[in-house]
Write a protein that holds these residues in place. Structure first.
Motif, PDB file in Angstrom:
ATOM      1  N   GLY A  23      54.259  46.258  15.120  1.00 55.31           N
ATOM      2  CA  GLY A  23      54.553  47.679  15.237  1.00 55.31           C
ATOM      3  C   GLY A  23      54.325  48.214  16.636  1.00 55.31           C
ATOM      4  N   LEU A  24      53.250  47.760  17.275  1.00 54.33           N
ATOM      5  CA  LEU A  24      52.960  48.183  18.656  1.00 54.33           C
ATOM      6  C   LEU A  24      54.034  47.692  19.617  1.00 54.33           C
ATOM      7  N   ALA A  25      54.467  46.460  19.444  1.00 50.66           N
ATOM      8  CA  ALA A  25      55.502  45.911  20.324  1.00 50.66           C
ATOM      9  C   ALA A  25      56.806  46.683  20.169  1.00 50.66           C
ATOM     10  N   ILE A  26      57.163  46.992  18.918  1.00 50.84           N
ATOM     11  CA  ILE A  26      58.387  47.767  18.675  1.00 50.84           C
ATOM     12  C   ILE A  26      58.261  49.164  19.280  1.00 50.84           C
ATOM     13  N   GLN A  77      61.964  32.419  21.201  1.00 53.54           N
ATOM     14  CA  GLN A  77      62.154  33.461  22.199  1.00 53.54           C
ATOM     15  C   GLN A  77      60.847  34.201  22.457  1.00 53.54           C
ATOM     16  N   GLY A  78      60.130  34.513  21.383  1.00 54.93           N
ATOM     17  CA  GLY A  78      58.870  35.234  21.523  1.00 54.93           C
ATOM     18  C   GLY A  78      57.819  34.457  22.280  1.00 54.93           C
ATOM     19  N   THR A 370      53.316  35.509  17.594  1.00 55.00           N
ATOM     20  CA  THR A 370      54.115  34.857  18.633  1.00 55.00           C
ATOM     21  C   THR A 370      55.449  35.562  18.833  1.00 55.00           C
ATOM     22  N   SER A 371      56.052  35.983  17.738  1.00 57.95           N
ATOM     23  CA  SER A 371      57.404  36.553  17.757  1.00 57.95           C
ATOM     24  C   SER A 371      57.441  38.030  18.097  1.00 57.95           C
ATOM     25  N   SER A 372      56.283  38.686  18.220  1.00 58.21           N
ATOM     26  CA  SER A 372      56.228  40.150  18.243  1.00 58.21           C
ATOM     27  C   SER A 372      57.119  40.780  19.311  1.00 58.21           C
ATOM     28  N   LEU A 373      57.120  40.255  20.526  1.00 57.74           N
ATOM     29  CA  LEU A 373      57.931  40.854  21.593  1.00 57.74           C
ATOM     30  C   LEU A 373      59.416  40.639  21.342  1.00 57.74           C
ATOM     31  N   ALA A 374      59.762  39.493  20.772  1.00 55.32           N
ATOM     32  CA  ALA A 374      61.166  39.230  20.439  1.00 55.32           C
ATOM     33  C   ALA A 374      61.613  40.078  19.257  1.00 55.32           C
ATOM     34  N   ILE A 375      60.717  40.289  18.292  1.00 56.33           N
ATOM     35  CA  ILE A 375      61.042  41.167  17.166  1.00 56.33           C
ATOM     36  C   ILE A 375      61.324  42.580  17.669  1.00 56.33           C
ATOM     37  N   ALA A 376      60.520  43.040  18.615  1.00 56.38           N
ATOM     38  CA  ALA A 376      60.739  44.371  19.194  1.00 56.38           C
ATOM     39  C   ALA A 376      62.120  44.470  19.832  1.00 56.38           C
ATOM     40  N   GLU A 377      62.505  43.431  20.544  1.00 54.78           N
ATOM     41  CA  GLU A 377      63.820  43.375  21.176  1.00 54.78           C
ATOM     42  C   GLU A 377      64.923  43.402  20.113  1.00 54.78           C
TER      43      GLU A 377
END
Length: 407
Positions: A23-26, A77-78, A370-377
């Motif tokens: 949630g924070l990354a998004i 990706q993350g 691990t995926s958090s930044l890619a999920i945000a993208e």
């Protein structure tokens, strides 16, 4: 306290439910977008107090899931994004690598399957000779084979979340604590937005939003069921994993150590991980529970955990292994952790048909950190029709999901 009801009236913002790492990354990603405002609703008094702070803090490589799964695409990706992000912003992390060890022929065959899957995914792995293994990690037992994942690492998840929270607010984002979501009204099937009612202790507020992102982790299914019609409701499952501390300092592995995968298990086995100081810890094990708040470490699991640990760390001092903490994985089914197993559930990250502006994230367990930044993208891409090329097929990938599922 007197009951109050406050209507928050601001230009229609993006509203995100959940202050965990995803949630924070998004929130940070969307707050950096020109011409938008973003509000993050967190039910607790601080961010990241649930699954995000109760895990192994591993940067996963992307070994176990099918090449076409979201778990693989977003994990790979993350992983690259996470290493770059942590290096750029001085967030503690380390590429310490990971061993998966086999003690018999059946386990060796599981290692071969993981190696083949990793190669299919484009993830580097290699078999380490037993002689090299004994020289590098003399305390680790591997009777038949060792598979090394060269790009696995660890990250200080608390430092990561602290940075994401601060950067989100620096970008103009608003963060509301003690903001438990109690109800969501759909206005014109989402064409007129959503009214989110939140608060606790009789103090309720509401906010109207044009775009709503459900990233509520353990509570995401409940939020989803508030919005979607009954025939598209889901049933949540909770898989608790207990972690165990180690107070002795005689063993000093510098590599993460995992047992060979056990088919049908809801996790990857009770493994050895390290924190940024090099201290060892073990876990998580697997225990299916009925409540997302059942976070007590189950002492009855300790003896089984010690037996599992001693298979790959035979010189471990058993009396130095103690109860530490527990975390809960938000599951969509009671099934295996690998793509080839019955009951495997991929991440669900999708715009919901018939509900304009609503993005649903369900079953975001490992490798969610691990995926958090890619999920945000990805979420930004779904909202604004700007999906990255590697996710171009994800827009329709999960159509037909979201139906009532019973297992």
């Amino acid at each position: 306290m007197a009951e109050t009801n406050t209507q928050v009236s601001i230009p229609l913002p993006n509203v995100i439910r959940c202050g965990g790492v995803v949630g924070l990354a998004i929130a940070r990603q969307l707050a950096g977008r020109d011409g938008t405002s973003t509000v993050l609703l967190e039910k607790h008094g601080s961010v990241g107090t649930e699954t995000s702070s109760r895990n192994s803090e591993v940067i996963h490589a992307g070994l176990y899931y099918g090449a076409d799964s979201l778990k693989t695409k977003l994990c790979i990706q993350g992983k690259h994004m996470m290493y770059d992000f942590c290096a750029k912003h001085n967030i503690p992390h380390r590429n310490c690598k990971k061993w998966i060890v086999a003690q018999n022929q059946q386990q060796w065959e599981e290692l071969v399957k993981v190696h083949k899957q990793a190669r299919s995914n484009g993830v580097p792995t290699r078999f380490v000779s037993l002689e090299e293994g004994r020289k590098r990690e003399p305390d680790v037992r591997a009777e038949v084979g060792i598979l090394e994942s060269e790009s696995t690492g660890i990250v200080d998840s608390h430092s990561l979340m602290t940075f994401l929270e601060g950067d989100f607010q620096d970008r103009g984002g608003d963060l509301a604590f003690h903001a438990q979501v109690n109800d969501i009204e759909t206005l014109g099937n989402g064409t007129e937005g959503y009214r989110v009612h939140f608060g606790e202790g009789g103090d309720e507020s509401s906010i109207t939003t044009e775009k709503l992102i459900n990233s509520a982790g353990l509570y995401a299914v409940g939020i989803s069921n508030m919005i979607l019609p009954k025939h598209r409701h889901r049933i949540p499952y909770y898989c608790k994993g207990s972690y165990y501390s180690y107070s002795a300092s005689t063993q000093k592995p510098s590599t993460l150590v995992y047992p060979a995968p056990q088919p049908g298990l809801g996790g990857l086995g009770t493994h050895l991980t390290l924190d940024m100081s090099g201290a060892m810890r073990f876990g998580p094990d697997v225990e299916w529970v009925d409540s997302p708040t059942d976070l007590a470490v189950n002492e009855s699991q300790l003896s089984d955990a010690i037996e599992a640990i001693s298979t790959y760390l035979p010189s471990v001092k058993r009396d130095a292994i103690g109860l530490d903490y527990a975390g809960i994985r938000p599951k969509l089914a009671k099934g295996g952790a690998q793509a080839r197993e019955k009951g495997f559930s991929d991440f669900i990250i999708q715009k919901e048909e018939g509900f304009e502006g609503f993005v649903n994230l369900l079953g975001i367990e490992s490798p969610g950190l691990t995926s958090s930044l890619a999920i945000a993208e990805m979420v930004e891409g779904l909202l604004y029709d700007e999906l990255p090329e590697y996710l171009a097929d994800a827009k329709h990938e999960h159509e037909g999901h979201g139906m009532l599922e019973k297992h």
